[in-house]
Design an enzyme around this catalytic site. Sequence first.
Site, PDB file in Angstrom:
ATOM      1  CG  HIS A  70       6.277  21.410  51.520  1.00 52.82           C
ATOM      2  ND1 HIS A  70       5.064  21.323  52.509  1.00 52.82           N
ATOM      3  CD2 HIS A  70       5.330  21.809  50.306  1.00 52.82           C
ATOM      4  CE1 HIS A  70       4.231  21.462  52.049  1.00 52.82           C
ATOM      5  NE2 HIS A  70       4.134  21.748  50.930  1.00 52.82           N
ATOM      6  CG  PHE A  71       7.469  19.317  46.424  1.00 51.48           C
ATOM      7  CD1 PHE A  71       8.145  18.176  45.714  1.00 51.48           C
ATOM      8  CD2 PHE A  71       7.871  20.663  45.935  1.00 51.48           C
ATOM      9  CE1 PHE A  71       9.044  18.463  44.754  1.00 51.48           C
ATOM     10  CE2 PHE A  71       8.882  20.871  45.076  1.00 51.48           C
ATOM     11  CZ  PHE A  71       9.502  19.607  44.419  1.00 51.48           C
ATOM     12  CG  HIS A  72      10.579  14.852  47.836  1.00 50.87           C
ATOM     13  ND1 HIS A  72      11.052  16.032  47.398  1.00 50.87           N
ATOM     14  CD2 HIS A  72      10.826  13.936  46.816  1.00 50.87           C
ATOM     15  CE1 HIS A  72      11.419  15.909  45.984  1.00 50.87           C
ATOM     16  NE2 HIS A  72      11.022  14.395  45.657  1.00 50.87           N
ATOM     17  NE  ARG A  99      12.539  24.147  44.110  1.00 49.15           N
ATOM     18  CZ  ARG A  99      11.148  24.353  43.810  1.00 49.15           C
ATOM     19  NH1 ARG A  99      10.451  25.346  44.169  1.00 49.15           N
ATOM     20  NH2 ARG A  99      10.649  23.281  43.092  1.00 49.15           N
ATOM     21  NE  ARG A 100      12.846  25.192  40.507  1.00 56.47           N
ATOM     22  CZ  ARG A 100      11.754  25.890  40.640  1.00 56.47           C
ATOM     23  NH1 ARG A 100      12.278  27.274  40.896  1.00 56.47           N
ATOM     24  NH2 ARG A 100      10.699  25.677  40.413  1.00 56.47           N
ATOM     25  CG  HIS A 157      -1.754  25.772  45.969  1.00 55.35           C
ATOM     26  ND1 HIS A 157      -0.741  25.279  46.732  1.00 55.35           N
ATOM     27  CD2 HIS A 157      -2.900  25.224  46.398  1.00 55.35           C
ATOM     28  CE1 HIS A 157      -1.298  24.852  47.674  1.00 55.35           C
ATOM     29  NE2 HIS A 157      -2.635  24.707  47.664  1.00 55.35           N
ATOM     30  CE1 TYR A 165      -4.762  21.036  49.473  1.00 58.20           C
ATOM     31  CE2 TYR A 165      -4.757  22.904  47.921  1.00 58.20           C
ATOM     32  CZ  TYR A 165      -4.423  22.469  49.247  1.00 58.20           C
ATOM     33  OH  TYR A 165      -3.844  23.078  50.066  1.00 58.20           O
TER      34      TYR A 165
END
Length: 565
Positions: A382-384, A445-446, A231, A235
């Site tokens: 989300h993480f894109h 996913r994956r 996580h 950041y």
Amino acid sequence: MTYIDEFPTEAKIIRWHWGVAFAALGIGGLFGLIQALFRTGYFRDALPITAAEYYTVLTAHGVLLALVFTTFFICGMFVWALTRSFDRELHDARIVWAGFASMLLGTVLATVAILNGFAPGLPFSDSSVLYTFYSPLKAHPAFYIGAALLIVGSWVVGADYFLTFREWRADNPDSRIPLQAFMVLTTWIMWYLATLGVAVEVVFFLIPWSFGWIETVDPLLTRSLFWFFGHPVVYFWLLPGYVAWYTILPKLAGGRLLSDPLARVVFVLFVLLSTPVGFHHQYVDPGISEGFKAIAMTNTMMLLLPSFLTAFTVVASMEYGARRRGGKGFLKWLRSLPWGDPAFAGMALAGLMFAAGGFSGMINAGMNINYLIHNTIWVPGHFHLTVGTAFALTAMATTYWLYPQLTGKQLQHRTLALIQPYLWFIGMTLMSNAMHRGGLAGIPRRTAEPIPDGAGAAVFDPVFGTVSEIQLQIAVGATLLTTSLALFLIVVTGTWLSRPRAGALRVNGDIPDALSGPEDSPRVLDNLTLWAAIAVLLVAIAYGFPLWSMVADGLLSPGSAPIPV
Ligand code: CU1
């Protein structure tokens, strides 16, 4: 004075870091396109990969973009932020070069190990373990050693940041730490703390296991150590974006940062709260008490605070700039912003997309609502938006502004540079939105296999759209994104190969002071030791007992002790 005139050695260091970063970006981006087309079924038969090799492509995409591109870009960008704001050279440039060499060697080792997946039987093959590399998937030792060298290299680069700080502090015992240097140092405190987890995972468990020195590892323990890092690494990606949004964006908008103290508070909150939250990636893992998952959830929700503070401060600074440029009205001032400047447009659009990413992140972080989207294509959707846009697009925008200052050259192909962020924005809107919707409808996913058209039609239609519509949007979005990436690389390569122009056309690299400066904040904010100590304490509270319960039944035990009710 342009940066390169004042800091020729540092400018060279940054150019080399960015050179590796952009090479990784190009290769990783191409793999992203192959992957998107293959799994959505477009040109699947024409693509030169098999379903098994899909995972090689997926691993290479994740490692080259999320780990290599980011780390090299950030290590370089922070050399600029630190030396510019301290107005002094690095303590010892050789230390950064040593870190760079370690990172580069690690990257080559890990990349070779991954790419050998295309040729089974080669010595390093079988490393398609994805960029979230925890057991039970096992890679070749070269992959893990490469990952370790990449991280250790970043530690070495960071050591030089702190040595430079110590030198500056000796000469300026009573001064406030300049804002950009403060941001660099707090980000690196967080990074040292966060990477401890993955370092222990790799050095004590995965490397001995992949060499065959130990027979078993505890999957829960290695997963937990990975997510201890997994996580806060987001950041590590995001905060350099914040550095750009807080310090470069207000200037580009024609104004000044609203509040330096608020920016400091935000970075301190990230030091404190980034790490004791990793269990929110493990809500469905057995063997971790619900109470500790709830603590992780609470801390994660608290992390919204610094992001909301950032949204407020950055938008207010942009509005200040717009009004100074003659902007009027309740929202009409938005039109007075320099949307024709690629650096500004990239950063502003990245910030806008990050807001959407923040909202989908809240859903990931909610302990019960997470079950709906866990392991679905929602998560990469989300993480894109976060690392794939908030970081990546901001990094490209920063390059448009900073690269001329590192080379003494003028940005080439300005029109392409201006089209690039808008194209990224459109491509990502299509791809990410479709991935979120597909995830809600249960697309995993994956997976290498496209979802057959008509599958689960009752679930998809009409709320989420049809399968074929979702797959088409992902494929078109990924194609636009790769085109945008190609434009970026053309602009940078063209600029790199162009001739330097003396004097005239150079960018003014000064950064104006904040409207409310550091003198408006308590000095305790600059007490880095204090914040680091509290951060360690919070991590001990969040992780101490769960990790202890995982190792109490034996360090290498594959099972986990049942939780007493
Ligand atoms: Cu997370």
